[in-house]
Scaffold this active site. Structure first.
Site, PDB file in Angstrom:
ATOM      1  N   GLU A 103      -0.608  -7.384   0.758  1.00  0.00           N
ATOM      2  CA  GLU A 103      -1.040  -6.296   1.636  1.00  0.00           C
ATOM      3  C   GLU A 103      -2.554  -6.169   1.594  1.00  0.00           C
ATOM      4  O   GLU A 103      -3.157  -6.175   0.517  1.00  0.00           O
ATOM      5  CB  GLU A 103      -0.395  -4.982   1.195  1.00  0.00           C
ATOM      6  CG  GLU A 103      -0.826  -3.774   2.007  1.00  0.00           C
ATOM      7  CD  GLU A 103      -0.128  -2.493   1.571  1.00  0.00           C
ATOM      8  OE1 GLU A 103      -0.729  -1.418   1.696  1.00  0.00           O
ATOM      9  OE2 GLU A 103       1.035  -2.579   1.096  1.00  0.00           O
ATOM     10  N   GLU A 124      -7.487   3.086   5.976  1.00  0.00           N
ATOM     11  CA  GLU A 124      -6.661   4.241   5.644  1.00  0.00           C
ATOM     12  C   GLU A 124      -7.645   5.407   5.580  1.00  0.00           C
ATOM     13  O   GLU A 124      -8.512   5.428   4.696  1.00  0.00           O
ATOM     14  CB  GLU A 124      -5.949   4.081   4.309  1.00  0.00           C
ATOM     15  CG  GLU A 124      -4.843   3.044   4.317  1.00  0.00           C
ATOM     16  CD  GLU A 124      -4.112   2.955   2.981  1.00  0.00           C
ATOM     17  OE1 GLU A 124      -2.920   2.603   2.986  1.00  0.00           O
ATOM     18  OE2 GLU A 124      -4.739   3.238   1.938  1.00  0.00           O
TER      19      GLU A 124
END
Length: 285
Positions: free
Chosen positions: A137, A142
């Site tokens: 990942e 974010e």
């Protein structure tokens, strides 16, 4: 012929400056050039392209999020994901996830022009393939521009949480502690950067990721280097590109969304103007 080419390049440059921002991919290695990966690039000027993108309804655990297909789409030149209030007691945060159908591995570069929702939730742009016990990942974006935890309101709205995870057989490797401390803050960007001092919901910003090799990733904000990672293990999987909007009762997210905010159509939606993804090719001759 040379003069015509020069004039064309000047016109492109002037158009970029007139638009207010000018972006370029990282300098490719010697003997290589960047070429567009069409299956992972989109201007979002038409309808939702089901040949390139799908809407995943997998839900995060221990959150009030429910992924539904109707809360994502394409209109007015943007791909959008919105969060709306549901009448369900436990799954009251109705939202969506958009995921690429194609996968890609290093070396590659991807960037998108994105604007966060103005709610206490993560607006995301990331790469993933796998599950909780086995995955690679890379989190490019974010961010939460409006945390509901009061103690985080002076930091989180300006911070981009870019990081990585490599999980094998349930054992997780993520950013080293020193890398975590160097998270990019818009207030520390150069004065020429359009994101300088801005919260993530104030305007569109171009966020990029150069996945150089099996261990190294460099992140960008409007073409300016903004943090990097170096893993101990190798990235070993081809990854999908993903966007979603989600909240949860966790400090690391900035706190749960305020339900009343989900009723405000000016606040509850994240937008992606475009995405461009590139791979390297040998230069001939």
């Amino acid at each position: 012929m040379r003069f015509s080419t020069f004039k064309f390049q000047v016109i492109i440059l002037l158009l970029g400056l007139a638009h207010g921002q000018l972006y370029a991919q990282p300098t490719p290695p010697e003997g290589k050039k960047w070429i567009i990966e069409k299956s992972l690039s989109d201007e979002f000027n038409g309808s939702f392209d089901t040949n390139k993108w799908s809407k995943s309804t997998w839900n995060y655990k221990n959150t009030p999020c429910e992924m539904v297909t109707q809360n994502a789409g394409v209109s007015d030149g943007n791909m959008w994901i919105k969060a709306t209030l549901s009448e369900k007691d436990s799954l009251w945060f109705k939202t969506a996830r958009v995921q690429s159908k194609s996968k890609i591995s290093f070396p590659m570069y991807t960037e998108c022009r994105i604007k966060a929702a103005n709610i206490s939730a993560y607006t995301t742009y990331w790469l993933n393939n796998g599950n909780a016990n086995s995955r690679d990942e890379i989190d490019i974006c974010e961010n939460n521009p409006k945390p509901s935890i009061a103690a985080q309101t002076k930091i989180r709205p300006y911070t981009l949480y870019s990081q990585y995870f490599i999980v094998k057989n349930g054992v997780t490797e993520r950013n080293h502690s020193e890398e975590q401390k160097r998270r990019p803050d818009t207030r520390n960007l150069s004065d020429k950067n359009p994101a300088k001092g801005k919260k993530w919901n104030e305007d569109y910003q171009v966020l990029g990721c150069y996945w150089k090799d099996s261990k190294n990733v460099q992140f960008y904000i409007n073409g300016e280097p903004a943090g990097s990672t170096n893993s101990k293990q190798d990235f070993s999987l081809d990854l999908n590109i993903i966007w979603d909007l989600w909240t949860g009762p966790f400090d690391y997210l900035g706190g749960l969304a305020i339900k009343e905010d989900l009723k405000n159509s000016q606040w509850n939606t994240m937008y992606v103007d475009w995405i461009h993804t590139y791979k390297l090719e040998n230069i001939k001759n």
